[in-house]
Each structure stands twice: as structure tokens, then as C-alpha cells.
Design an enzyme around this catalytic site. Sequence first.
Site, PDB file in Angstrom:
ATOM      1  N   ARG A  51       0.795  -1.215   0.000  1.00  0.00           N
ATOM      2  CA  ARG A  51       0.000   0.000   0.000  1.00  0.00           C
ATOM      3  C   ARG A  51       0.834   1.274   0.000  1.00  0.00           C
ATOM      4  O   ARG A  51       0.700   2.125  -0.860  1.00  0.00           O
ATOM      5  CB  ARG A  51      -0.833   0.005   1.281  1.00  0.00           C
ATOM      6  CG  ARG A  51      -2.158   0.626   1.222  1.00  0.00           C
ATOM      7  CD  ARG A  51      -2.913   0.060   2.396  1.00  0.00           C
ATOM      8  NE  ARG A  51      -2.285  -1.187   2.803  1.00  0.00           N
ATOM      9  CZ  ARG A  51      -2.642  -2.372   2.319  1.00  0.00           C
ATOM     10  NH1 ARG A  51      -3.626  -2.474   1.494  1.00  0.00           N
ATOM     11  NH2 ARG A  51      -1.993  -3.461   2.694  1.00  0.00           N
ATOM     12  N   THR A  52       1.699   1.379   0.969  1.00  0.00           N
ATOM     13  CA  THR A  52       2.409   2.645   1.129  1.00  0.00           C
ATOM     14  C   THR A  52       3.315   2.929  -0.062  1.00  0.00           C
ATOM     15  O   THR A  52       3.336   4.029  -0.600  1.00  0.00           O
ATOM     16  CB  THR A  52       3.212   2.636   2.449  1.00  0.00           C
ATOM     17  OG1 THR A  52       2.310   2.344   3.505  1.00  0.00           O
ATOM     18  CG2 THR A  52       3.860   3.975   2.707  1.00  0.00           C
ATOM     19  N   LYS A  80      24.623  -6.188   1.043  1.00  0.00           N
ATOM     20  CA  LYS A  80      26.093  -6.261   1.005  1.00  0.00           C
ATOM     21  C   LYS A  80      26.703  -5.544   2.206  1.00  0.00           C
ATOM     22  O   LYS A  80      27.911  -5.449   2.325  1.00  0.00           O
ATOM     23  CB  LYS A  80      26.621  -5.578  -0.260  1.00  0.00           C
ATOM     24  CG  LYS A  80      26.177  -6.208  -1.561  1.00  0.00           C
ATOM     25  CD  LYS A  80      26.835  -5.449  -2.714  1.00  0.00           C
ATOM     26  CE  LYS A  80      26.260  -5.855  -4.058  1.00  0.00           C
ATOM     27  NZ  LYS A  80      26.614  -4.887  -5.098  1.00  0.00           N
ATOM     28  N   ARG A 101      11.199   3.318   4.021  1.00  0.00           N
ATOM     29  CA  ARG A 101      10.654   2.477   5.096  1.00  0.00           C
ATOM     30  C   ARG A 101      11.761   1.567   5.599  1.00  0.00           C
ATOM     31  O   ARG A 101      12.520   1.016   4.802  1.00  0.00           O
ATOM     32  CB  ARG A 101       9.498   1.630   4.581  1.00  0.00           C
ATOM     33  CG  ARG A 101       9.102   0.537   5.565  1.00  0.00           C
ATOM     34  CD  ARG A 101       7.809  -0.108   5.231  1.00  0.00           C
ATOM     35  NE  ARG A 101       6.695   0.805   5.413  1.00  0.00           N
ATOM     36  CZ  ARG A 101       5.435   0.409   5.404  1.00  0.00           C
ATOM     37  NH1 ARG A 101       5.132  -0.849   5.216  1.00  0.00           N
ATOM     38  NH2 ARG A 101       4.459   1.278   5.574  1.00  0.00           N
TER      39      ARG A 101
HETATM   40  C1  NCD Z   1       0.608  -0.150   8.284  1.00  0.00           C
HETATM   41  C2  NCD Z   1       2.078  -0.200   8.584  1.00  0.00           C
HETATM   42  O1  NCD Z   1       2.871  -0.540   7.715  1.00  0.00           O
HETATM   43  O2  NCD Z   1       2.418   0.122   9.720  1.00  0.00           O
HETATM   44  N1  NCD Z   1       0.322  -0.382   6.944  1.00  0.00           N
HETATM   45  C3  NCD Z   1       0.297   0.697   6.115  1.00  0.00           C
HETATM   46  O3  NCD Z   1       1.286   1.308   5.859  1.00  0.00           O
HETATM   47  N2  NCD Z   1      -0.894   1.065   5.673  1.00  0.00           N
HETATM   48  C4  NCD Z   1      -0.225  -0.969   9.145  1.00  0.00           C
HETATM   49  C5  NCD Z   1       0.096  -2.410   9.270  1.00  0.00           C
HETATM   50  O4  NCD Z   1       1.029  -2.923   8.642  1.00  0.00           O
HETATM   51  O5  NCD Z   1      -0.621  -3.060  10.027  1.00  0.00           O
END
Ligand code: NCD
Length: 307
Positions: A51-52, A80, A101
Site C-alpha cells: 500500500r504505502t 552487502k 521504510r
Molecule cells: C501499516 C504499517 O505498515 O504500519 N500499513 C500501512 O502502511 N498502511 C499498518 C500495518 O502494517 O498493520
Amino acid sequence: MRHLMSPLDFTTEELEQLFDLANDIEKNMKKYSHACDGKKLATCFYEPSTRTRLSFESAMLSLGGNVLGFSDANSSSAAKGESVSDTIRMISCYADICAMRHPKEGAPMVAATKSSIPVINAGDGGHQHPTQTLTDLLTIRSLKGRLNNFTIGLCGDLKFGRTVHSLINALSRYDNITFVFVSPEELKIPEYITDMLKEKNISYEEVISLEEVIGKLDLLYMTRVQRERFFNEEDYVRLKDFYILNKEKMDMAKPDMLVLHPLPRVNEISVEVDDDERAVYFKQVQYGVYVRMALILTLLEIDTDNL
Ligand code: NCD
């Protein structure tokens, strides 16, 4: 140059501007379709996400920009042994803005200190997830018309859920919000958060039963039990189906209570609830794209008045 590490990096006035921009994007998508022509977004995802990452990519593509990146630490030089600091220095030469992330808390912050392009924290461990919070706030503001005066229930994994931690932080700046934390004993909200609420004199209660409190909520924020942050599978299996929001429980809720969820959903909301008009978690996904578009424009300092 600005980064986004925590939802508190923007003042509430700046957030209002960002949300106004997102709502304008919603109404006039076409107007923004070349706003980022020639610009590149790098998505550096060291932890799984659909999603993100896709939301960021979709946002940049809708602005006329391009995207590059990786979606798995194993397919990047991290495998690496390259440090985040080195990676971001390199990415700074390839792109104009970066969404990162990382499973380690604080990693995007370390990257930001070495970066010459804006860095967006797209989720760091169990810590923060500011763009999900912007999504949540935009959804609430657009559908409820306000960000103050309500009782919000947060239900599920309040210990490991970074979306929950970020959202509480952000909402603690608005007037007359009451928090109702619904979780099993083992997944309670961390003490540093309840300490912050006490210090700010914000009312909250902690309960185990959702049925007991659902009737008084204006908003219900459901979350998944964060399997990947558990130390042992047994505990996860025991807790994963602790809450299941179903039609019966929805019947006990106010007629205008909205149900939000950052997704992915596992079992905590039964699919029969999806057709209830109070279930807005898929609308929330759409707001996520608008708000990320607004965020990219803001951090790249694109002049939107002359589009
Ligand atoms: C969330 C996350 O990654 O923290 N997901 C997201 O980015 N929409 C929530 C989750 O993973 O439960």
C-alpha cells in the site's frame, strides 16, 4: 530543505494547508498532472509494503513525475552491508525526493541527516508512520468535517502499531479529543504515550472489551496484530483473533461512527462490514494518494498557485 519524520514536523496550520491542497487535488486532479514533470521519487523500502509504496508511486506518477527504487532490502546493497547513510548519499544523486521504510526505528532520521534531498519516513519499525497519519487525518477531516471534538477508539495491537502511535501524537494537538484504547493486556499502549496524554491533560481510558465502549465512539480505528514484531509465534496465534469487528458489533455503534483501518486487514474486520457505509477504510486508501501528492508538492516546494 524539509523532511518528514513525524506528523508533528508540521504545525497544525501547515497541516490545514496540506489538507486543503489534498482536497483541491481530489477535485482537480488534471490541474496537477504535470506539476512534477522531470522530477524523480525514490522509494527505498527495507521492509515489505504494498500500500504505502504503491501509494507513493501512484502519487508521483499522477503528478507527472517518475519513480525508481527497491522494495526489498535483499535486492539492495543493504544486503552487502551498505549503511543507510551511504545509500541516501547515493540516492541523493539519483532522485529529487525519497520515501524510506525501514524495520529499524530512527533509520529514516539517520538518512535525513546525510541527505541532500527531502526524506519522508514511510514507517520505521514500531515507531512512527507519519504519512499514514496524514492519510488518517485527511480522511477524518474530509468525512467528518473536523479534527476536534470527538471520541476515538483505537483497537487491536496498540503496543506495536506504529500507525496508532503516530495518530495519537497528531490528534493530541486538537481540542476535546477523548481516546479509548481497546486492547488485550499484552498489547497495551506504551507508557510513554499515556504519560504524554496525562501531561497534556487529555482524557483517555484503557479497556479490554470493544462491546463495552463501541456505543460511545465517533471513530473506530481498527488495527492488525503486528505479527512481524512478535518474539514468538505462539503469542501471536493466541492474540491474533482477539477482536473481530462484525455486523453484530456495528449494530451497537452510533449511526455515524466511522471505521478506519490502515490496512492490511487480516481477520479483525469481518468482510460483511465492508458494505456498511460507515466502513471507510477503502476510501482512506484513496485519501492516502491525495495527501501524498500534496506532501510531495510541498516538500519539493512546487508553486501550486500557477498550475
Ligand atoms: C501499516 C504499517 O505498515 O504500519 N500499513 C500501512 O502502511 N498502511 C499498518 C500495518 O502494517 O498493520
